[in-house]
Design a protein around this motif. Structure first.
Motif, mmCIF file in Angstrom:
data_model
loop_
_atom_site.group_PDB
_atom_site.id
_atom_site.type_symbol
_atom_site.label_atom_id
_atom_site.label_comp_id
_atom_site.label_asym_id
_atom_site.label_seq_id
_atom_site.Cartn_x
_atom_site.Cartn_y
_atom_site.Cartn_z
ATOM 1 N N PHE A 13 77.438 -78.514 -23.241
ATOM 2 C CA PHE A 13 76.823 -77.300 -23.777
ATOM 3 C C PHE A 13 75.699 -76.824 -22.852
ATOM 4 C CE2 PHE A 13 76.493 -75.367 -28.253
ATOM 5 C CZ PHE A 13 76.057 -74.146 -27.751
ATOM 6 N N HIS A 14 74.784 -77.745 -22.505
ATOM 7 C CA HIS A 14 73.679 -77.385 -21.622
ATOM 8 C C HIS A 14 74.199 -76.935 -20.253
ATOM 9 C CE1 HIS A 14 70.205 -78.480 -24.050
ATOM 10 N NE2 HIS A 14 70.863 -79.549 -24.462
ATOM 11 N N ALA A 15 75.189 -77.650 -19.726
ATOM 12 C CA ALA A 15 75.729 -77.296 -18.416
ATOM 13 C C ALA A 15 76.383 -75.915 -18.447
ATOM 14 C CB ALA A 15 76.741 -78.351 -17.962
ATOM 15 N N ARG A 16 77.050 -75.591 -19.555
ATOM 16 C CA ARG A 16 77.686 -74.280 -19.663
ATOM 17 C C ARG A 16 76.637 -73.170 -19.663
ATOM 18 N NH1 ARG A 16 81.689 -71.116 -18.181
ATOM 19 N NH2 ARG A 16 81.360 -69.114 -19.218
ATOM 20 N N MET A 17 75.556 -73.356 -20.396
ATOM 21 C CA MET A 17 74.504 -72.338 -20.423
ATOM 22 C C MET A 17 73.872 -72.174 -19.045
ATOM 23 S SD MET A 17 72.679 -72.857 -24.168
ATOM 24 C CE MET A 17 72.338 -74.619 -23.982
ATOM 25 N N ALA A 18 73.699 -73.287 -18.322
ATOM 26 C CA ALA A 18 73.147 -73.223 -16.974
ATOM 27 C C ALA A 18 74.110 -72.515 -16.023
ATOM 28 C CB ALA A 18 72.844 -74.630 -16.464
ATOM 29 N N GLU A 19 75.405 -72.738 -16.211
ATOM 30 C CA GLU A 19 76.401 -72.061 -15.365
ATOM 31 C C GLU A 19 76.375 -70.555 -15.610
ATOM 32 O OE1 GLU A 19 81.167 -72.380 -14.189
ATOM 33 O OE2 GLU A 19 80.332 -73.608 -15.806
ATOM 34 N N GLU A 20 76.206 -70.170 -16.868
ATOM 35 C CA GLU A 20 76.152 -68.747 -17.203
ATOM 36 C C GLU A 20 74.956 -68.055 -16.544
ATOM 37 O OE1 GLU A 20 78.126 -69.405 -21.646
ATOM 38 O OE2 GLU A 20 76.003 -68.890 -21.430
ATOM 39 N N SER A 21 73.850 -68.806 -16.389
ATOM 40 C CA SER A 21 72.662 -68.228 -15.762
ATOM 41 C C SER A 21 72.659 -68.401 -14.248
ATOM 42 C CB SER A 21 71.396 -68.860 -16.351
ATOM 43 O OG SER A 21 71.373 -70.261 -16.113
ATOM 44 N N GLY A 22 73.718 -69.045 -13.720
ATOM 45 C CA GLY A 22 73.842 -69.208 -12.283
ATOM 46 C C GLY A 22 73.020 -70.329 -11.691
ATOM 47 N N ASP A 23 72.591 -71.272 -12.518
ATOM 48 C CA ASP A 23 71.748 -72.364 -12.030
ATOM 49 C C ASP A 23 72.564 -73.571 -11.553
ATOM 50 O OD1 ASP A 23 69.050 -71.300 -12.451
ATOM 51 O OD2 ASP A 23 69.631 -71.245 -14.547
ATOM 52 N N PHE A 24 73.442 -74.074 -12.400
ATOM 53 C CA PHE A 24 74.304 -75.194 -12.028
ATOM 54 C C PHE A 24 75.429 -75.280 -13.054
ATOM 55 C CE2 PHE A 24 70.802 -76.971 -14.574
ATOM 56 C CZ PHE A 24 71.503 -77.587 -15.604
ATOM 57 N N ALA A 25 76.414 -76.130 -12.760
ATOM 58 C CA ALA A 25 77.549 -76.314 -13.661
ATOM 59 C C ALA A 25 77.728 -77.800 -13.941
ATOM 60 C CB ALA A 25 78.822 -75.726 -13.053
ATOM 61 N N PHE A 26 78.681 -78.129 -14.818
ATOM 62 C CA PHE A 26 78.898 -79.520 -15.208
ATOM 63 C C PHE A 26 79.186 -80.393 -13.998
ATOM 64 C CE2 PHE A 26 81.548 -83.100 -16.435
ATOM 65 C CZ PHE A 26 80.844 -83.627 -17.499
ATOM 66 N N ASN A 27 79.964 -79.905 -13.064
ATOM 67 C CA ASN A 27 80.314 -80.694 -11.883
ATOM 68 C C ASN A 27 79.069 -81.033 -11.063
ATOM 69 O OD1 ASN A 27 82.517 -81.889 -10.281
ATOM 70 N ND2 ASN A 27 81.886 -80.414 -8.716
ATOM 71 N N ASP A 28 78.111 -80.114 -11.049
ATOM 72 C CA ASP A 28 76.859 -80.382 -10.339
ATOM 73 C C ASP A 28 76.063 -81.490 -11.026
ATOM 74 O OD1 ASP A 28 77.235 -78.226 -8.444
ATOM 75 O OD2 ASP A 28 76.779 -76.867 -10.105
ATOM 76 N N VAL A 29 76.102 -81.485 -12.355
ATOM 77 C CA VAL A 29 75.417 -82.533 -13.122
ATOM 78 C C VAL A 29 76.031 -83.899 -12.792
ATOM 79 C CG1 VAL A 29 74.934 -83.420 -15.431
ATOM 80 C CG2 VAL A 29 74.808 -80.953 -14.981
ATOM 81 N N ALA A 30 77.371 -83.955 -12.829
ATOM 82 C CA ALA A 30 78.059 -85.217 -12.547
ATOM 83 C C ALA A 30 77.795 -85.670 -11.122
ATOM 84 C CB ALA A 30 79.562 -85.054 -12.787
ATOM 85 N N GLY A 31 77.821 -84.728 -10.176
ATOM 86 C CA GLY A 31 77.566 -85.078 -8.783
ATOM 87 C C GLY A 31 76.149 -85.573 -8.560
ATOM 88 N N ALA A 32 75.190 -84.935 -9.225
ATOM 89 C CA ALA A 32 73.781 -85.316 -9.054
ATOM 90 C C ALA A 32 73.518 -86.721 -9.579
ATOM 91 C CB ALA A 32 72.877 -84.308 -9.763
ATOM 92 N N ILE A 33 74.097 -87.055 -10.747
ATOM 93 C CA ILE A 33 73.854 -88.387 -11.295
ATOM 94 C C ILE A 33 74.580 -89.454 -10.484
ATOM 95 C CG2 ILE A 33 75.737 -88.300 -12.989
ATOM 96 C CD1 ILE A 33 72.259 -89.997 -13.344
ATOM 97 N N ALA A 34 75.732 -89.109 -9.927
ATOM 98 C CA ALA A 34 76.449 -90.057 -9.071
ATOM 99 C C ALA A 34 75.615 -90.385 -7.834
ATOM 100 C CB ALA A 34 77.805 -89.495 -8.671
ATOM 101 N N GLU A 35 75.044 -89.355 -7.216
ATOM 102 C CA GLU A 35 74.206 -89.572 -6.039
ATOM 103 C C GLU A 35 72.957 -90.372 -6.392
ATOM 104 O OE1 GLU A 35 74.794 -88.925 -2.876
ATOM 105 O OE2 GLU A 35 76.796 -88.225 -3.454
ATOM 106 N N LYS A 36 72.391 -90.077 -7.555
ATOM 107 C CA LYS A 36 71.195 -90.795 -7.975
ATOM 108 C C LYS A 36 71.490 -92.282 -8.185
ATOM 109 C CE LYS A 36 68.417 -88.859 -10.940
ATOM 110 N NZ LYS A 36 67.849 -88.342 -12.223
#
Length: 264
Positions: free
Chosen positions: A69-92
């Motif tokens: 839900f949060h990722a979808r709202m961020a994608e709508e505003s052009g900030d990030f998407a779910f895939n970015d969230v998954a990628g960021a936590i993987a790198e972390k």
């Protein structure tokens, strides 16, 4: 697995469609959804505590929905998407486990904790967020958890009593200050301040002796709930309500319930 994730993301996009989606979902924003995210996390913890794996599966799904839900709202505003969230936590995770994915070593859980905190400190410094030892402790945490984390951070840089007796001294001083405010009728604001100081000191004591204060209080809440209901039930068997019983009677039943639990 990827198909299920993709399907969930597609469902959320459909729910958020301004023209054909769900009016409730379309209306939400980060602030309105945040309380549900916190609630779902606690429901996950509750399912774990109860050992209910079927319920845990459902609650984890509910929590995952919050992320989507949060990722979808961020994608709508052009900030990030779910895939970015998954990628960021993987790198972390790779970055914070150099003993697994790099050349460093950590043979014990304690050594891992030290390495983890060191890495987090470097990350905060890189972001310009390491001006204080307390940086990174979220203000939105439950107050008891935040108190424990703040005192832990302070202790890490030496702001720590050397003995537990000195922690008890702090607690005794705070109790005396509460008693003083009651005697002089210092008002609700002063009492709130002093009670807060006492709770912080108790959280610090729990950390000092290696007890998770949130877990301890949650356990005590469950214990109180269980014992109080048992007292209620004992009077109901006699056709009596608690409001019709004296405090001495209720206290005697409470002690009886405690003795029964200890015998089990």
């Amino acid at each position: 697995m990827n198909r299920n994730i993709d399907r969930l993301i597609e469902i959320m996009a459909a729910l958020r469609n301004p023209e054909t989606g769900c009016p409730w979902d379309v209306k939400q924003n980060f602030e309105t959804i945040a309380p549900y995210t916190i609630e779902e996390a606690y429901e996950v913890a509750d399912a774990i505590q109860r050992g209910d794996m079927a319920d845990l599966k459902d609650e984890l799904g509910d929590l995952l929905l919050q992320v989507v839900f949060h990722a979808r709202m961020a994608e709508e505003s052009g900030d990030f998407a779910f895939n970015d969230v998954a990628g960021a936590i993987a790198e972390k995770m790779i970055r914070r486990h150099p003993h697994v994915f790099g050349d460093e070593s950590a043979e014990t859980p304690e050594a891992v904790k030290v390495s983890w905190e060191d890495t987090k400190a470097r990350e905060r410094a890189a972001k310009g967020q390491d001006e204080s030892a307390l940086d990174g402790v979220a203000t939105a945490l439950p107050a008891l958890i935040r108190a424990e984390k703040l005192s832990k951070r302070a202790a890490r840089v030496g702001f720590e009593w050397p003995t537990v007796d000195m922690v008890f001294r702090d607690i005794e001083e705070e109790i005396e200050e509460i008693q003083h405010e009651i005697r002089v009728d210092g008002g609700p604001d002063r009492l709130e301040d002093e009670v807060g100081d006492l709770l912080f000191c108790v959280a610090n004591l729990a950390r000092f002796v290696g007890v998770d204060p949130e877990k301890a209080l949650r356990s005590t809440n469950d214990k109180f709930n269980r014992r109080f209901r048992a007292v209620e039930a004992s009077f109901k068997q006699e056709g009596r309500a608690l409001k019709d019983c004296s405090l001495d009677e209720m206290d005697a039943r409470w002690d009886a319930v405690k003795r029964t639990e200890k015998q089990v």
